[in-house]
Design a protein around this motif. Structure first.
Motif, PDB file in Angstrom:
ATOM      1  N   ASP A   7      27.344 -18.377  -0.643  1.00  0.00           N
ATOM      2  CA  ASP A   7      28.207 -19.430  -0.117  1.00  0.00           C
ATOM      3  C   ASP A   7      29.474 -19.454  -0.953  1.00  0.00           C
ATOM      4  N   GLY A   8      30.591 -19.098  -0.356  1.00  0.00           N
ATOM      5  CA  GLY A   8      31.858 -19.006  -1.071  1.00  0.00           C
ATOM      6  C   GLY A   8      32.422 -20.343  -1.515  1.00  0.00           C
ATOM      7  N   GLU A   9      31.838 -21.447  -1.071  1.00  0.00           N
ATOM      8  CA  GLU A   9      32.319 -22.776  -1.446  1.00  0.00           C
ATOM      9  C   GLU A   9      31.441 -23.436  -2.496  1.00  0.00           C
ATOM     10  N   CYS A  10      30.413 -22.746  -2.948  1.00  0.00           N
ATOM     11  CA  CYS A  10      29.393 -23.339  -3.808  1.00  0.00           C
ATOM     12  C   CYS A  10      29.578 -22.908  -5.259  1.00  0.00           C
ATOM     13  N   HIS A  11      29.670 -23.890  -6.142  1.00  0.00           N
ATOM     14  CA  HIS A  11      29.813 -23.608  -7.570  1.00  0.00           C
ATOM     15  C   HIS A  11      28.608 -22.857  -8.125  1.00  0.00           C
ATOM     16  N   ILE A  12      27.411 -23.227  -7.690  1.00  0.00           N
ATOM     17  CA  ILE A  12      26.200 -22.557  -8.181  1.00  0.00           C
ATOM     18  C   ILE A  12      26.188 -21.104  -7.722  1.00  0.00           C
ATOM     19  N   CYS A  13      26.526 -20.875  -6.456  1.00  0.00           N
ATOM     20  CA  CYS A  13      26.555 -19.501  -5.929  1.00  0.00           C
ATOM     21  C   CYS A  13      27.596 -18.663  -6.663  1.00  0.00           C
ATOM     22  N   ASP A  14      28.765 -19.257  -6.912  1.00  0.00           N
ATOM     23  CA  ASP A  14      29.807 -18.534  -7.638  1.00  0.00           C
ATOM     24  C   ASP A  14      29.326 -18.182  -9.043  1.00  0.00           C
ATOM     25  N   SER A  15      28.658 -19.110  -9.689  1.00  0.00           N
ATOM     26  CA  SER A  15      28.128 -18.835 -11.030  1.00  0.00           C
ATOM     27  C   SER A  15      27.094 -17.716 -10.983  1.00  0.00           C
ATOM     28  N   PHE A  16      26.264 -17.696  -9.940  1.00  0.00           N
ATOM     29  CA  PHE A  16      25.267 -16.636  -9.779  1.00  0.00           C
ATOM     30  C   PHE A  16      25.967 -15.283  -9.608  1.00  0.00           C
ATOM     31  N   VAL A  17      27.009 -15.248  -8.778  1.00  0.00           N
ATOM     32  CA  VAL A  17      27.762 -13.999  -8.564  1.00  0.00           C
ATOM     33  C   VAL A  17      28.385 -13.537  -9.878  1.00  0.00           C
ATOM     34  N   GLN A  18      28.997 -14.447 -10.624  1.00  0.00           N
ATOM     35  CA  GLN A  18      29.600 -14.083 -11.907  1.00  0.00           C
ATOM     36  C   GLN A  18      28.539 -13.566 -12.885  1.00  0.00           C
ATOM     37  N   PHE A  19      27.381 -14.202 -12.887  1.00  0.00           N
ATOM     38  CA  PHE A  19      26.267 -13.783 -13.739  1.00  0.00           C
ATOM     39  C   PHE A  19      25.867 -12.344 -13.409  1.00  0.00           C
ATOM     40  N   ILE A  20      25.727 -12.050 -12.128  1.00  0.00           N
ATOM     41  CA  ILE A  20      25.316 -10.704 -11.702  1.00  0.00           C
ATOM     42  C   ILE A  20      26.424  -9.694 -12.023  1.00  0.00           C
ATOM     43  N   ASN A  22      28.532  -9.665 -14.365  1.00  0.00           N
ATOM     44  CA  ASN A  22      28.566  -9.402 -15.802  1.00  0.00           C
ATOM     45  C   ASN A  22      27.361  -8.616 -16.306  1.00  0.00           C
ATOM     46  N   ARG A  23      26.321  -8.515 -15.508  1.00  0.00           N
ATOM     47  CA  ARG A  23      25.098  -7.851 -15.957  1.00  0.00           C
ATOM     48  C   ARG A  23      24.692  -6.645 -15.108  1.00  0.00           C
ATOM     49  N   ASP A  24      25.473  -6.336 -14.097  1.00  0.00           N
ATOM     50  CA  ASP A  24      25.168  -5.206 -13.205  1.00  0.00           C
ATOM     51  C   ASP A  24      25.676  -3.915 -13.845  1.00  0.00           C
ATOM     52  N   LYS A  25      24.993  -3.494 -14.873  1.00  0.00           N
ATOM     53  CA  LYS A  25      25.421  -2.314 -15.649  1.00  0.00           C
ATOM     54  C   LYS A  25      25.321  -1.025 -14.825  1.00  0.00           C
ATOM     55  N   GLU A  26      24.449  -1.007 -13.830  1.00  0.00           N
ATOM     56  CA  GLU A  26      24.287   0.192 -12.997  1.00  0.00           C
ATOM     57  C   GLU A  26      25.200   0.172 -11.773  1.00  0.00           C
ATOM     58  N   ASN A  27      26.010  -0.877 -11.655  1.00  0.00           N
ATOM     59  CA  ASN A  27      26.973  -0.968 -10.563  1.00  0.00           C
ATOM     60  C   ASN A  27      26.297  -0.812  -9.197  1.00  0.00           C
ATOM     61  N   GLN A  28      25.212  -1.538  -9.004  1.00  0.00           N
ATOM     62  CA  GLN A  28      24.398  -1.356  -7.805  1.00  0.00           C
ATOM     63  C   GLN A  28      24.616  -2.397  -6.712  1.00  0.00           C
ATOM     64  N   PHE A  79      16.481  -5.508 -18.720  1.00  0.00           N
ATOM     65  CA  PHE A  79      15.750  -6.433 -19.573  1.00  0.00           C
ATOM     66  C   PHE A  79      16.772  -7.277 -20.333  1.00  0.00           C
ATOM     67  N   PRO A  80      16.607  -8.533 -20.531  1.00  0.00           N
ATOM     68  CA  PRO A  80      15.447  -9.373 -20.268  1.00  0.00           C
ATOM     69  C   PRO A  80      15.468 -10.058 -18.898  1.00  0.00           C
ATOM     70  N   TRP A  81      16.569  -9.897 -18.151  1.00  0.00           N
ATOM     71  CA  TRP A  81      16.738 -10.639 -16.894  1.00  0.00           C
ATOM     72  C   TRP A  81      15.692 -10.280 -15.867  1.00  0.00           C
ATOM     73  N   LYS A  82      15.256  -9.032 -15.841  1.00  0.00           N
ATOM     74  CA  LYS A  82      14.246  -8.638 -14.851  1.00  0.00           C
ATOM     75  C   LYS A  82      12.927  -9.368 -15.076  1.00  0.00           C
ATOM     76  N   MET A  83      12.720  -9.897 -16.275  1.00  0.00           N
ATOM     77  CA  MET A  83      11.493 -10.631 -16.567  1.00  0.00           C
ATOM     78  C   MET A  83      11.417 -11.944 -15.776  1.00  0.00           C
ATOM     79  N   LEU A  84      12.553 -12.425 -15.296  1.00  0.00           N
ATOM     80  CA  LEU A  84      12.559 -13.658 -14.514  1.00  0.00           C
ATOM     81  C   LEU A  84      11.825 -13.500 -13.187  1.00  0.00           C
ATOM     82  N   LYS A  85      11.520 -12.253 -12.827  1.00  0.00           N
ATOM     83  CA  LYS A  85      10.722 -12.022 -11.629  1.00  0.00           C
ATOM     84  C   LYS A  85       9.362 -12.710 -11.739  1.00  0.00           C
TER      85      LYS A  85
END
Length: 141
Positions: A7-20, A22-28, A79-85
């Motif tokens: 959701d492009g209008e949602c602060h939580i969604c934007d934070s989730f996108v920014q989080f990903i 910053n951590r998408d090292k494999e550019n996937q 790791f460690p983010w994948k542990m949240l699964k």
């Protein structure tokens, strides 16, 4: 293709996108907002119900929504983010009830975004806005 719809209008969604981002090292991952031309096309293509305004995750031909979407995205990180699964231990109806509670109240609690941080040139390549952009990533769309 691993595509995250948000959701492009949602602060939580934007934070989730920014989080990903910053951590998408494999550019996937690729991203598009639910409100974009590409987002609307994808929702129709995968027959996502109109009342779903949650994060969606398309991984190949599989579509994940709500908590399953977030947990499956996190699982693809290092790791460690994948542990949240491990959150999948909770039955989906409990996870999604919590997800829905937050989703229902997100605009009231955090407001709607008027503008997003402009992505860097490198990040911009990961955002899909139009159907043409989508076809460049996956020609048979």
């Amino acid at each position: 293709m691993k595509l995250i719809l948000f959701d492009g209008e949602c602060h939580i969604c934007d934070s989730f996108v920014q989080f990903i981002l910053n951590r998408d090292k494999e550019n996937q991952f690729l991203f598009t907002s639910l409100q974009s031309e590409a987002g609307e096309f994808i929702q129709k293509k995968y027959r996502v119900p109109d009342n779903i305004d949650s994060v969606l995750f398309i991984d190949g031909d599989k579509v994940y929504i709500k908590s399953d979407a977030a947990l499956n995205v996190l699982q693809k990180l290092t790791f460690p983010w994948k542990m949240l699964k491990a959150g999948k231990i909770l039955p989906y109806f409990i996870r999604d009830a919590l997800y829905d509670f937050i989703a229902r109240n997100r605009h009231k609690w955090f407001g709607k975004k008027q503008a997003c941080r402009l992505p860097t040139a490198q990040e911009r390549k990961k955002f899909i806005e139009t159907i043409d952009d989508l076809k460049k990533q996956k020609p048979h769309v």
